[in-house]
Design a protein around this motif. Structure first.
Motif, PDB file in Angstrom:
ATOM      1  N   PHE A 130     -27.483 -24.459  18.127  1.00  0.00           N
ATOM      2  CA  PHE A 130     -26.172 -24.562  17.462  1.00  0.00           C
ATOM      3  C   PHE A 130     -25.414 -22.699  17.586  1.00  0.00           C
ATOM      4  O   PHE A 130     -26.531 -22.154  17.072  1.00  0.00           O
ATOM      5  N   ALA A 131     -24.371 -22.903  17.880  1.00  0.00           N
ATOM      6  CA  ALA A 131     -23.817 -21.598  18.029  1.00  0.00           C
ATOM      7  C   ALA A 131     -22.511 -21.296  17.856  1.00  0.00           C
ATOM      8  O   ALA A 131     -21.611 -22.143  17.690  1.00  0.00           O
ATOM      9  N   LEU A 132     -22.160 -20.201  17.360  1.00  0.00           N
ATOM     10  CA  LEU A 132     -20.755 -19.550  16.678  1.00  0.00           C
ATOM     11  C   LEU A 132     -20.387 -18.498  17.547  1.00  0.00           C
ATOM     12  O   LEU A 132     -21.202 -17.353  17.709  1.00  0.00           O
ATOM     13  N   LEU A 133     -19.183 -18.561  18.162  1.00  0.00           N
ATOM     14  CA  LEU A 133     -18.727 -17.261  18.831  1.00  0.00           C
ATOM     15  C   LEU A 133     -17.346 -16.935  18.491  1.00  0.00           C
ATOM     16  O   LEU A 133     -16.405 -17.393  18.954  1.00  0.00           O
ATOM     17  N   PRO A 134     -17.127 -15.689  17.692  1.00  0.00           N
ATOM     18  CA  PRO A 134     -15.984 -15.162  17.295  1.00  0.00           C
ATOM     19  C   PRO A 134     -15.376 -14.103  18.171  1.00  0.00           C
ATOM     20  O   PRO A 134     -16.425 -13.407  18.863  1.00  0.00           O
ATOM     21  N   ALA A 135     -14.275 -14.171  17.966  1.00  0.00           N
ATOM     22  CA  ALA A 135     -13.631 -12.755  18.903  1.00  0.00           C
ATOM     23  C   ALA A 135     -11.951 -12.846  18.510  1.00  0.00           C
ATOM     24  O   ALA A 135     -11.593 -13.762  17.811  1.00  0.00           O
ATOM     25  N   PHE A 170     -20.451 -24.777  19.139  1.00  0.00           N
ATOM     26  CA  PHE A 170     -21.051 -25.715  20.199  1.00  0.00           C
ATOM     27  C   PHE A 170     -22.442 -26.026  19.745  1.00  0.00           C
ATOM     28  O   PHE A 170     -23.187 -25.346  19.306  1.00  0.00           O
ATOM     29  N   THR A 171     -22.825 -27.078  20.162  1.00  0.00           N
ATOM     30  CA  THR A 171     -24.254 -27.773  20.195  1.00  0.00           C
ATOM     31  C   THR A 171     -24.861 -27.917  21.664  1.00  0.00           C
ATOM     32  O   THR A 171     -23.931 -28.327  22.628  1.00  0.00           O
ATOM     33  N   TYR A 172     -25.988 -27.585  21.655  1.00  0.00           N
ATOM     34  CA  TYR A 172     -26.697 -27.694  22.949  1.00  0.00           C
ATOM     35  C   TYR A 172     -27.909 -28.372  22.842  1.00  0.00           C
ATOM     36  O   TYR A 172     -28.960 -27.864  22.274  1.00  0.00           O
ATOM     37  N   LEU A 173     -27.925 -29.566  23.487  1.00  0.00           N
ATOM     38  CA  LEU A 173     -29.244 -30.477  23.296  1.00  0.00           C
ATOM     39  C   LEU A 173     -29.755 -31.081  24.825  1.00  0.00           C
ATOM     40  O   LEU A 173     -29.009 -32.345  25.129  1.00  0.00           O
ATOM     41  N   PRO A 174     -30.472 -30.255  25.408  1.00  0.00           N
ATOM     42  CA  PRO A 174     -30.951 -30.877  26.952  1.00  0.00           C
ATOM     43  C   PRO A 174     -31.471 -31.957  26.942  1.00  0.00           C
ATOM     44  O   PRO A 174     -31.420 -32.636  27.797  1.00  0.00           O
ATOM     45  N   GLN A 175     -31.951 -32.359  25.919  1.00  0.00           N
ATOM     46  CA  GLN A 175     -32.807 -33.630  26.272  1.00  0.00           C
ATOM     47  C   GLN A 175     -32.045 -34.932  25.864  1.00  0.00           C
ATOM     48  O   GLN A 175     -32.330 -35.968  26.340  1.00  0.00           O
TER      49      GLN A 175
END
Length: 335
Positions: free
Chosen positions: A48-53, A64-69
């Motif tokens: 799980f990630a957070l990208l501020p700018a 975003f969430t990233y679940l390759p399975q």
């Protein structure tokens, strides 16, 4: 507050305008703290990630969430949403589909980096990978460069054939002079193409320093893991290395972290980031006018250049801002 889904994002964007917006944004003043990436489990690469700018006009944060399975369960691997705020007032402006933004800005960043790093006369492109980024990457590069040949390679023959068919059906009516084929042998193909893009999930190197010819530009964007890489250490050693964001790359990208651990590369050898390129290079619309010149980041025609990207919050902000502004314009025109 506007809410824009993926279809609306795609309909409101075109690559020439997005590439221009990215160039202007990276050349200007902005703040983009290191993104926060949180592993959700061990051994699965769930995250799980957070990208501020923020810049002088907008503030954004993408989650975003990233679940390759999820691939094995026929579910999307990536889910993402972006919120855009007004910098002056702090008021929320839009809630935008983050997957569509990520896909568009990733392809546009790749084309923008190639503009600054590839030889101006580079006309052949080899694309590794058959996923959701494949067609956007081709569209973005063709929007900025008159390619003569595109070769496609993937680990799945079925997916590669499907991409080949889609690329021919969509691109040949628009670019009838482009030759599109499937690269039967990756080792041979990487010796002969002037621009090589790797957008795969490969855990082991696919591109090798001993095979890449002088003058080639290599773009690596498929890997975000510290223990994986799309190229070997020899290629990193031979190349003039640039990144989209140094802090994020040195936290996530095995392409550079593994050579550093081996002692054959040092982070001080990174020549610059995307902001460096945009602040010191040509304007993207001037490719035809500068064909006889080398871009400032390339010291000579024989340089091998390598661009490693893991994604930046600023590119998300700039893409979302363009979508939001165009949404407002269409609303005003329909009144």
């Amino acid at each position: 507050m506007r809410m824009l889904n993926g279809a609306e994002v795609s309909a409101l964007l075109d690559y020439p305008s997005l590439i221009q917006a990215l160039h202007r944004g990276f050349a200007g003043d902005f703040s983009a703290p290191p993104r926060s990436l949180y592993p959700l489990s061990e051994g699965q690469h769930d995250a799980f990630a957070l990208l501020p700018a923020w810049n002088e006009r907008y503030i954004s944060v993408k989650a975003f969430t990233y679940l390759p399975q999820n691939v094995q369960k026929n579910r999307p691997v990536l889910h993402s949403q972006l919120m855009l705020f007004a910098r002056e007032s702090g008021a929320p402006l839009a809630f935008i589909d983050g997957v569509a933004v990520t896909c568009a800005r990733t392809a546009a960043v790749s084309a923008l980096a190639a503009f600054h790093l590839a030889r101006p006369d580079a006309s052949s492109l080899l694309l590794l990978g058959t996923g959701n980024l494949a067609m956007p990457l081709l569209r973005a590069h063709l929007a900025l460069r008159p390619l003569c040949k595109i070769s496609l390679w993937g680990r799945s023959a079925e997916k590669t054939k499907a991409l080949y068919t889609e690329a021919k059906n969509e691109l040949l009516p628009l670019y009838p002079d482009v030759q599109i084929d499937i690269a039967a042998d990756l080792a041979s193909a990487q010796k002969t193409h002037q621009i090589i893009i790797a957008a795969t999930g490969s855990a082991a190197p696919l591109l090798f320093g001993e095979l890449i010819a002088a003058g080639t530009h290599v773009d690596l964007l498929g890997n975000h893991n510290v223990d994986k890489r799309e190229c070997d250490s020899a290629l990193v050693q031979k190349a003039r290395v640039f990144v989209d964001d140094k802090l994020n790359v040195l936290r996530e990208a095995g392409e550079l972290l593994l050579p550093i651990a081996e002692g054959c590369f040092h982070e001080t050898q990174i020549q610059g980031d995307l902001a460096t390129l945009c602040r010191g290079g040509f304007l993207p619309q001037a490719l035809a006018q500068t064909a006889a010149q080398l871009p400032p980041a390339r010291q000579q025609h024989s340089d091998i250049t390598l661009f490693k990207s893991v994604g930046t919050a600023l590119s998300d902000l700039l893409c979302a801002a363009l979508v939001y502004e165009r949404k407002l314009k269409t609303e005003q025109q329909s009144e």
